[in-house]
Design an enzyme around this catalytic site. Structure first.
Site, PDB file in Angstrom:
ATOM      1  CB  VAL A   1       4.631   1.063   4.370  1.00 14.11           C
ATOM      2  CG1 VAL A   1       4.588   2.536   3.970  1.00 14.11           C
ATOM      3  CG2 VAL A   1       3.718   0.798   5.559  1.00 14.11           C
ATOM      4  CE  LYS A   2       4.318  -0.052  -5.111  1.00 13.64           C
ATOM      5  NZ  LYS A   2       3.194  -0.288  -6.035  1.00 13.64           N
ATOM      6  CB  VAL A   3       8.775   4.042   1.025  1.00 17.19           C
ATOM      7  CG1 VAL A   3       9.562   5.335   1.178  1.00 17.19           C
ATOM      8  CG2 VAL A   3       7.983   3.735   2.287  1.00 17.19           C
TER       9      VAL A   3
ATOM     10  CB  ALA B   1      -0.910  -0.009   1.226  1.00 22.36           C
TER      11      ALA B   1
END
Length: 217
Positions: free
Chosen positions: A86-88, A60
């Site tokens: 968590v997509k960074v 996400a």
């Protein structure tokens, strides 16, 4: 090799899950919008809906590009469901966020990676996954598969545990080529995955088997 599907389409996610080979999902706001899912609350709910379908990780993406914004969004995303990763983005503050999340035990996927140096920084910062976009490199006459090979070599040199998640998969041969050079994960459309099923000799062989069987009936 893990198989992720890159979509926000619930029907396609279910199809891949029912096939028995799905290990996770990657998605982003653009893919959400493609399915008509807009607005923060609807997007967050959709992430949870996806987690309730699949057994594996669901990436996400944060929208913020500053460190504090990424931290705030990332912690909220991680709290949604235990399967959330968590997509960074691979930017300066993104690297700082990767380190912050790693120290907090929050799993991450470093996205928009286009060079071995970027992949090295992501691993150093403690990213769970790194996502080289091989299709986009191919689009500008660069060798996306070669990038996967370079990252694999670097990670193996130093024992980094960050998994190489080959992203921007466009077709079935991308999957085969990524498997050959040692990508840990691929993420792409359902059509590319289903392409692995197809071979004309399989169809011809099955047709002959059935014809021979039916001769005696």
């Amino acid at each position: 090799m893990k198989f992720f599907i890159d979509t926000a389409n619930i029907d396609q996610i279910r199809d891949a899950q029912e096939l028995g080979i799905l290990d996770g999902v990657t998605t982003n706001p653009s893919l959400m919008a493609k399915e008509g899912i807009t607005g923060k609350n609807n997007i967050l709910k959709h992430y949870v809906d996806i987690c309730n379908i699949v057994d594996g990780d669901v990436s996400a993406e944060v929208i913020a590009t500053d460190l504090q914004g990424m931290i705030t969004e990332g912690e909220a995303l991680a709290d949604l469901h235990e399967q959330i990763v968590v997509k960074v983005p691979m930017i300066r503050d993104g690297v700082k966020a990767l380190k912050y999340f790693a120290d907090k035990g929050i799993r991450t996927n470093c996205t928009l990676v286009f060079s071995p140096g970027q992949a090295l920084l992501a691993a150093k910062a403690g990213a769970t996954y790194v996502s080289p976009f091989i299709g986009r490199l191919d689009d500008v006459s660069s060798d996306g598969i070669h990038l996967i090979s370079e990252i694999r070599h670097i990670y193996d040199n130093y024992g980094y545990q960050t998994e190489i998640l080959a992203a921007s998969i466009r077709h079935t041969m991308h999957i085969i080529d990524c498997a050959k050079v040692g990508a840990d994960v691929m993420t792409g459309p359902l059509s590319a995955i289903e392409g692995l099923l197809k071979h004309p000799l399989t169809d011809i062989g099955l047709e002959k088997f059935l014809a021979d069987y039916n001769k005696g009936n």
